[in-house]
Motif scaffolding. Structure first.
Motif, short mmCIF file in Angstrom:
data_model
loop_
_atom_site.label_atom_id
_atom_site.label_comp_id
_atom_site.label_asym_id
_atom_site.label_seq_id
_atom_site.Cartn_x
_atom_site.Cartn_y
_atom_site.Cartn_z
N PHE A 17 -3.75 7.10 1.10
CA PHE A 17 -5.18 7.64 0.43
C PHE A 17 -6.22 6.28 0.96
O PHE A 17 -7.46 6.92 1.30
N ARG A 18 -6.02 5.43 0.94
CA ARG A 18 -7.47 4.34 1.29
C ARG A 18 -7.85 4.86 2.69
O ARG A 18 -9.05 4.05 2.98
N TYR A 19 -6.21 5.33 3.74
CA TYR A 19 -6.74 5.05 5.00
C TYR A 19 -8.03 6.60 5.17
O TYR A 19 -9.44 6.37 5.82
N PHE A 20 -8.12 6.96 3.90
CA PHE A 20 -8.75 8.05 4.01
C PHE A 20 -10.21 8.19 3.63
O PHE A 20 -11.00 8.74 4.08
N THR A 21 -10.25 7.61 2.55
CA THR A 21 -11.16 7.06 2.04
C THR A 21 -11.75 5.70 3.19
O THR A 21 -13.93 6.08 2.57
N PHE A 22 -11.28 5.34 3.48
CA PHE A 22 -11.76 4.32 4.85
C PHE A 22 -12.25 4.87 5.79
O PHE A 22 -13.44 4.21 6.54
N LYS A 23 -11.59 5.94 6.39
CA LYS A 23 -12.56 6.80 7.20
C LYS A 23 -13.12 7.46 6.84
O LYS A 23 -14.26 7.46 7.60
N VAL A 24 -13.39 8.40 6.04
CA VAL A 24 -14.48 8.89 5.25
C VAL A 24 -15.11 8.59 4.39
O VAL A 24 -13.95 8.15 3.32
N SER A 26 4.91 4.24 -3.48
CA SER A 26 3.83 3.56 -3.60
C SER A 26 3.01 3.65 -2.25
O SER A 26 0.86 3.77 -2.13
N VAL A 27 3.60 2.77 -1.62
CA VAL A 27 2.57 1.97 0.24
C VAL A 27 2.53 3.24 0.83
O VAL A 27 1.41 3.13 1.05
N LEU A 28 2.90 4.32 0.79
CA LEU A 28 3.08 5.18 1.72
C LEU A 28 1.36 6.07 1.03
O LEU A 28 0.63 6.46 1.58
N LEU A 29 1.59 6.13 0.22
CA LEU A 29 0.81 7.02 -1.08
C LEU A 29 -0.46 6.48 -0.47
O LEU A 29 -1.12 7.56 -0.95
N VAL A 30 -0.28 5.63 -1.25
CA VAL A 30 -1.86 4.59 -1.83
C VAL A 30 -2.51 4.49 -0.38
O VAL A 30 -3.70 4.48 -0.07
N THR A 31 -1.50 4.18 0.38
CA THR A 31 -2.39 3.29 2.28
C THR A 31 -2.37 4.77 2.07
O THR A 31 -3.86 3.92 3.08
N ARG A 63 -14.88 -6.93 2.56
CA ARG A 63 -15.01 -6.75 3.58
C ARG A 63 -14.00 -7.47 3.79
O ARG A 63 -13.45 -8.31 5.07
N GLU A 64 -12.48 -6.09 4.81
CA GLU A 64 -11.56 -6.04 5.47
C GLU A 64 -11.51 -4.81 6.46
O GLU A 64 -11.87 -4.10 5.65
N SER A 65 -10.67 -5.43 6.72
CA SER A 65 -10.58 -4.10 8.17
C SER A 65 -9.36 -3.23 7.73
O SER A 65 -8.86 -3.85 6.57
N PHE A 66 -9.08 -2.20 8.41
CA PHE A 66 -7.80 -1.79 7.38
C PHE A 66 -6.42 -2.30 7.33
O PHE A 66 -5.84 -1.92 6.64
N ARG A 67 -5.69 -2.72 8.79
CA ARG A 67 -5.15 -3.33 8.45
C ARG A 67 -4.99 -4.51 7.28
O ARG A 67 -4.78 -5.16 6.74
N GLY A 68 -6.28 -5.78 7.34
CA GLY A 68 -5.95 -6.52 6.00
C GLY A 68 -5.97 -5.61 4.65
O GLY A 68 -5.27 -6.10 3.49
N ILE A 69 -6.60 -4.05 4.72
CA ILE A 69 -6.49 -3.72 3.57
C ILE A 69 -3.90 -3.27 3.30
O ILE A 69 -3.93 -3.66 1.98
N PHE A 70 -4.56 -3.06 4.21
CA PHE A 70 -2.40 -2.25 4.41
C PHE A 70 -1.80 -3.80 3.95
O PHE A 70 -0.93 -3.88 2.99
#
Length: 467
Positions: free
Chosen positions: A129-136, A122-127, A77-84
């Motif tokens: 990808f996570r943003y995409f899965t977070f929004k969709v 890694s930070v750029l690519l995985v983050t 249970r985290e916002s995208f900022r927390g995931i980042f």
């Protein structure tokens, strides 16, 4: 976790792990490729097969770090900022780990600058990808379509306790079939289905993947022939106890019946080697932890003396109930006032005014638990297991909560499944909730589950999610 547990994961959950394995590996290979084009760092290039092996190791270290920080927790249970923020820490820990083992590669080691570039990629690519899965909700395709057989009190547990989207990430509830004998105060908000056709035909027409048997009255009310027909047509049939256990990581104590325990798997350990070496494993872990944390414990003692006076005791000993109900003395850093129990024994509560100023920090980061390393070395406790309670409370809880005494069939632990899933317990209802998780741990106890709990405990300590 066993291989059967991995098979139970949705296709989306498996895909997330596999895709990020490629992203982490690809980051290092991309860094090597960019360095070959622009000569950022001068080093002797190795064969491509060597870089692939290195990339896989780089990815595994980063994914182990991600696991420790909760990034593969399906109910994070985290916002995208927390995931980042977690992803930044994950890659930082992964970078630290890969630089430690880097010299072991001999002449084939990679320059630190190149590893830093791979970590940044890694930070750029995985983050991204996570943003995409977070929004969709891209990974929702693996959800099972579940039909619940029953609309009474037993079925209402799904509606009441698993009502959020985060609780249903791996399944969707098609509806609740009204059955004879269901109690009236059951399903209130979700679809109630009055079947006017065969259960088999309905399940096949609506592409049901799983039927959860949750009706209140089963004697002469369970459509055995229909369920058999569904089963042989590939539809999974699951008892509600097993369904709740699988989806929530706890056992619904109020629904348990003795035959379920007798015929279900678990509640015993067949790993005789693990049982034999249990103390050796825990003692080795305790000594390792002692080597890492003795400076923290020394500083804690000094701060306590400075803030509460040099005559104030640092440690606190208390009788707790251990394996087979035998009492033992637990030792902790004192986090409460000296007169905390002048009115008798009582459970600690959230924002308890008896906790000292430094005690809040000790509890938040679990520092108060560190002296229990002695209890582990003495054999009274293990690293993982149900938290030991005081005899005064245990006697009362055994009388009021069914199966509470079963938690004494294993050694108590410094951390446990209940502490990860339900981190606070100040009332009898809280004790019931924690018991559900403790019974799940006892049923599924294994070395791999212990390892998972230890890794997840790192997240609690790092992010200060203790009591």
């Amino acid at each position: 976790m066993s291989s059967s547990k991995f098979r139970d994961l949705s296709a989306g959950s498996k895909s997330l792990i596999i895709i990020e394995q490629f992203l982490f590996s690809g980051s290092l290979l991309l860094a090597v490729h960019l360095n070959g084009l622009y000569q950022i760092v001068d080093f002797k290039a190795e064969p491509n097969s060597y870089f692939i092996i290195y990339a896989v190791i780089f990815a595994l270290l980063n994914q182990l770090s991600a696991l420790a920080l909760g990034l593969y927790n399906s109910k994070l249970r985290e916002s995208f900022r927390g995931i980042f923020r977690r992803m930044l820490m994950c890659v930082s820990v992964g970078f630290f780990a890969i630089t430690i083992i880097n010299p072991l590669f001999g002449q084939g080691f990679l320059p630190v600058e190149l590893l830093a570039m791979a970590s940044l990629l890694s930070v750029l690519l995985v983050t991204s990808f996570r943003y995409f899965t977070f929004k969709v909700n891209f990974f929702g395709f693996g959800k099972r379509n579940v039909l619940v057989l029953g609309a009474g009190q037993r079925a209402a547990i799904i509606e009441n306790r698993m009502r959020r989207d985060v609780d249903r990430q791996d399944f969707t509830v098609h509806g609740f079939v009204v059955m004879p004998g269901d109690l009236p105060d059951g399903i209130k908000r979700e679809p109630r289905i009055n079947l006017n056709e065969s259960l088999t035909d309905y399940a096949l027409t609506h592409e049901i993947d799983e039927i959860v048997v949750a009706n209140d009255e089963r004697r002469n009310a369970l459509p055995v022939d229909e369920l058999f027909a569904c089963k042989i047509r590939g539809i999974e049939i699951t008892d509600i106890l097993d369904f709740i256990e699988r989806e929530t990581g706890q056992i619904a104590v109020n629904l348990i019946y003795p035959s379920w325990i007798i015929f279900s798997n678990g509640f015993t350990s067949n790993n005789y080697l693990r049982n034999t070496l249990d103390w050796i494993f825990n003692a080795a872990m305790a000594l390792f932890l002692l080597m890492l944390t003795w400076p923290i414990m020394l500083l804690t003692a000094l701060f306590m003396k400075m803030t509460e006076g040099w005559s104030a005791p640092v440690f606190y000993k208390q009788i707790r109930v251990g394996l087979d109900g035998e009492p033992f003395k637990i030792i902790k850093f004192r986090s409460m006032r000296l007169d905390a129990e002048k009115d008798g024994a009582q459970m600690a509560s959230e924002n308890d005014n008896r906790i000292t100023k430094i005690g809040h920090y000790l509890r938040k980061y679990r520092i108060d638990e560190l002296p229990q390393i002695w209890n582990v070395l003495h054999g009274d406790m293990g690293f993982v297991g149900p938290r030991p309670e005081r005899p005064e409370f245990v006697t009362q809880l055994i009388e009021n909560l069914p199966y509470y005494n079963e938690r004494h069939n294993v050694k108590p632990g410094l951390t446990g499944w209940a502490q990860l899933k339900y981190p606070y317990g100040a009332t009898e209802n809280d004790s019931l909730e924690k018991l559900k998780f403790d019974l799940y741990y006892i049923k599924h106890r294994s070395f791999l589950l212990d390892l998972l709990i230890l890794i997840r405990t790192v997240e609690i300590v790092l992010f200060g999610k203790g009591r």
